[in-house]
Enzyme design. Structure first.
Site, PDB file in Angstrom:
ATOM      1  N   SER A 142       0.862  -1.175   0.000  1.00 44.98           N
ATOM      2  CA  SER A 142       0.000   0.000   0.000  1.00 44.98           C
ATOM      3  C   SER A 142       0.898   1.223   0.000  1.00 44.98           C
ATOM      4  O   SER A 142       2.078   1.145   0.374  1.00 44.98           O
ATOM      5  CB  SER A 142      -0.881  -0.001   1.258  1.00 44.98           C
TER       6      SER A 142
ATOM      7  N   TYR B 144      -2.067  -0.552  10.619  1.00 48.03           N
ATOM      8  CA  TYR B 144      -2.158  -0.928   9.205  1.00 48.03           C
ATOM      9  C   TYR B 144      -0.853  -0.594   8.487  1.00 48.03           C
ATOM     10  O   TYR B 144      -0.308  -1.428   7.748  1.00 48.03           O
ATOM     11  CB  TYR B 144      -3.328  -0.191   8.547  1.00 48.03           C
TER      12      TYR B 144
END
Length: 248
Positions: free
Chosen positions: A146, A159
């Site tokens: 990501s 995350y």
């Protein structure tokens, strides 16, 4: 990417988290390009419908139930494909979750879920395919990270930590192998179901709003994955970052 010109270019591709979002788009893109896709996820009813659609369109696809947090499930998923097809050419480690919340909210169960899916799930996938790839001296492991693996934002600390870890282990894996290719794909805001479950309502709402406003279609990430796969065996595309043009 068009249809492959020769059967020799057709690859056996395993895709985790294939029931929606980037995983589903990747399955569609690679199947349309002439590869055989083996799709795994927990929501088998979605996988069944997707495989039916792909095969009716003349593509090659199959599916199996998969829980990336369970080593035995991942091992069985990979071994079944290896037994049926004699090889696994590509693994797309895509399964992921993103319940955003401030650290002070102490959503410990969701922290552990992110570690289990986003990090341990990737490790389980690597462990399931790496021995046969090394034995064949050929293979490609694609880990979906990501842009959160490149910067840290409030409410996304855990995350981000899992995605930074995916980048780190991918680089280590790359350095340890000369025959197995390793690619990290880092999407920016992409339309998917990542922000739909769990987390802090305000943080998740902000993420959904940003995604709805500027998010890329999941097909854009699928095309990046297809590009990396399509390179000659001696060319390893190590990292691809794909953001909406307006994302800062």
């Amino acid at each position: 990417m068009g249809t492959l010109s020769t059967p020799a270019q057709r690859k056996i591709v395993l895709v985790t988290g294939a029931s929606s979002g980037i995983g589903e788009a990747t399955a569609r893109h690679l199947a349309a390009a002439g590869h055989h896709v083996v799709l795994g996820a927990r929501r088998v009813e979605r996988l069944s419908g997707l495989v039916k659609e792909l095969t009716e369109a003349g593509h090659s696809a199959e599916y199996a139930e998969l829980d990336v947090t369970a080593p035995d499930s991942v091992r069985s998923f990979a071994e079944a494909a290896l037994t049926r097809h004699g090889r696994v050419d590509v693994l797309v480690n895509n399964a992921g979750v993103m319940p955003l919340s401030p650290m002070a909210a102490l959503h410990v169960e969701e922290w552990n879920q992110m570690i289990d899916v986003n990090l341990r799930g990737v490790l389980h996938g690597i462990a399931a395919v790496l021995p046969s790839m090394r034995e064949r001296r050929s293979g490609h492991i694609i880990n979906i990270a990501s842009t959160a693996a490149h910067r840290v934002d409030a409410t996304a600390a855990v995350y981000c930590a899992t995605k930074y870890a995916v980048r780190a282990l991918s680089e280590g894996l790359r350095q340890e192998n000369t025959d197995v290719r390793v690619t990290v794909v880092s999407p920016g805001f992409t339309r998917s179901e990542l922000s739909d479950r769990g987390g802090d309502p305000q943080a998740q709402g902000a993420s959904r709003a940003a995604t709805e406003a500027i998010g890329l279609p999941a097909s854009a990430i699928a095309e990046a994955i297809g590009y990396a796969i399509a390179q000659p065996a001696g060319v390893d595309v190590n990292e691809i970052v794909v953001r909406p043009t307006v994302q800062n």
